[in-house]
Design a protein around this motif. Structure first.
Motif, short mmCIF file in Angstrom:
data_model
loop_
_atom_site.label_atom_id
_atom_site.label_comp_id
_atom_site.label_asym_id
_atom_site.label_seq_id
_atom_site.Cartn_x
_atom_site.Cartn_y
_atom_site.Cartn_z
N THR A 42 11.87 4.81 -26.99
CA THR A 42 10.65 4.83 -27.79
C THR A 42 9.52 5.59 -27.12
O THR A 42 9.54 5.84 -25.91
CB THR A 42 10.18 3.39 -28.07
N ASN A 43 8.53 5.92 -27.93
CA ASN A 43 7.33 6.57 -27.40
C ASN A 43 6.68 5.69 -26.33
O ASN A 43 6.18 6.20 -25.32
CB ASN A 43 6.33 6.85 -28.53
N HIS A 44 6.70 4.37 -26.55
CA HIS A 44 6.14 3.44 -25.56
C HIS A 44 6.86 3.58 -24.21
O HIS A 44 6.22 3.64 -23.16
CB HIS A 44 6.23 2.00 -26.07
N ALA A 45 8.19 3.66 -24.25
CA ALA A 45 8.96 3.81 -23.01
C ALA A 45 8.59 5.11 -22.30
O ALA A 45 8.42 5.13 -21.07
CB ALA A 45 10.46 3.78 -23.31
N VAL A 46 8.47 6.18 -23.06
CA VAL A 46 8.11 7.48 -22.47
C VAL A 46 6.73 7.41 -21.83
O VAL A 46 6.52 7.93 -20.72
CB VAL A 46 8.19 8.60 -23.53
N GLU A 47 5.79 6.74 -22.49
CA GLU A 47 4.43 6.61 -21.93
C GLU A 47 4.48 5.85 -20.61
O GLU A 47 3.76 6.19 -19.67
CB GLU A 47 3.52 5.88 -22.93
N ASP A 102 21.45 -5.68 -37.87
CA ASP A 102 20.50 -6.53 -38.59
C ASP A 102 19.75 -7.47 -37.65
O ASP A 102 18.67 -7.95 -37.97
CB ASP A 102 21.21 -7.35 -39.67
N GLY A 103 20.33 -7.74 -36.47
CA GLY A 103 19.69 -8.63 -35.51
C GLY A 103 18.64 -7.97 -34.63
O GLY A 103 17.99 -8.64 -33.83
N LEU A 104 18.46 -6.66 -34.78
CA LEU A 104 17.47 -5.95 -33.97
C LEU A 104 16.11 -5.97 -34.66
O LEU A 104 16.00 -6.30 -35.84
CB LEU A 104 17.93 -4.51 -33.74
N MET A 105 15.08 -5.59 -33.92
CA MET A 105 13.71 -5.61 -34.46
C MET A 105 13.45 -4.44 -35.39
O MET A 105 13.96 -3.34 -35.18
CB MET A 105 12.70 -5.52 -33.31
N ASP A 106 12.60 -4.70 -36.40
CA ASP A 106 12.09 -3.60 -37.21
C ASP A 106 10.83 -3.07 -36.52
O ASP A 106 10.42 -3.57 -35.46
CB ASP A 106 11.82 -4.05 -38.64
N GLU A 107 10.24 -2.03 -37.08
CA GLU A 107 9.10 -1.38 -36.43
C GLU A 107 7.93 -2.34 -36.22
O GLU A 107 7.31 -2.36 -35.16
CB GLU A 107 8.65 -0.16 -37.22
N ALA A 108 7.63 -3.16 -37.22
CA ALA A 108 6.50 -4.10 -37.10
C ALA A 108 6.71 -5.07 -35.95
O ALA A 108 5.79 -5.33 -35.17
CB ALA A 108 6.30 -4.85 -38.41
N ALA A 109 7.93 -5.59 -35.81
CA ALA A 109 8.22 -6.54 -34.73
C ALA A 109 8.14 -5.85 -33.38
O ALA A 109 7.63 -6.41 -32.40
CB ALA A 109 9.61 -7.16 -34.93
N ALA A 131 4.55 -5.24 -32.42
CA ALA A 131 3.95 -6.51 -31.98
C ALA A 131 4.38 -6.82 -30.55
O ALA A 131 3.58 -7.32 -29.75
CB ALA A 131 4.36 -7.63 -32.92
N LEU A 132 5.61 -6.50 -30.19
CA LEU A 132 6.11 -6.74 -28.84
C LEU A 132 5.35 -5.93 -27.80
O LEU A 132 4.97 -6.44 -26.75
CB LEU A 132 7.61 -6.38 -28.76
N VAL A 133 5.11 -4.65 -28.08
CA VAL A 133 4.47 -3.77 -27.10
C VAL A 133 2.95 -3.82 -27.17
O VAL A 133 2.27 -3.27 -26.31
CB VAL A 133 4.97 -2.31 -27.20
N GLY A 134 2.44 -4.49 -28.21
CA GLY A 134 1.02 -4.71 -28.35
C GLY A 134 0.21 -3.46 -28.48
O GLY A 134 -0.89 -3.31 -28.06
#
Length: 119
Positions: free
Chosen positions: A22-27, A106-113, A116-119
């Motif tokens: 994800t973009n968050h990981a790259v940051e 289906d057990g993985l997070m959607d974008e909204a979740a 919310a995790l990465v804040g």
């Protein structure tokens, strides 16, 4: 798109997941200088280290998000890791995974979740 707590994203189509970070990981990692990808044909289980990235800050594993077989890898990011920095959730994908059980996604997070995790 689906997301993992380890900051991988998956784009699913016909039982095959295109996987990247994800973009968050790259940051968090900073500028990537090296990418090591799995071999095509490798059978991986959820949570297995599938790839390695190295940045100016640290080395980190990229985990397999679900059980499956590697059917394609993105050689372009091996030759130019900066593609991941500029297009993490597009051209900077890592590998394609033929899912053993597509319904597991289906057990993985959607974008909204995930957001919310990465804040």
């Amino acid at each position: 798109m689906k997301y993992t707590e380890d900051h991988e994203w998956l784009n699913l189509a016909d039982g095959v997941a295109t996987v990247g970070i994800t973009n968050h990981a790259v940051e968090q990692l900073g500028d990537l200088v090296f990418v090591d990808l799995p071999s095509v044909g490798a059978q991986l289980a959820k949570g297995d280290a599938a790839a390695t990235v190295e940045s100016v800050k640290a080395a980190s594993d990229v985990y397999c998000p679900l059980d499956g077989e590697i059917v394609e890898v993105n050689e372009a990011i091996v030759n130019d890791p900066s593609i991941v920095n500029s297009e993490a959730q597009g051209a900077g994908w890592f590998f394609k995974l033929k899912l053993a059980r597509p319904a597991d996604a289906d057990g993985l997070m959607d974008e909204a979740a995930y957001l919310a995790l990465v804040g």
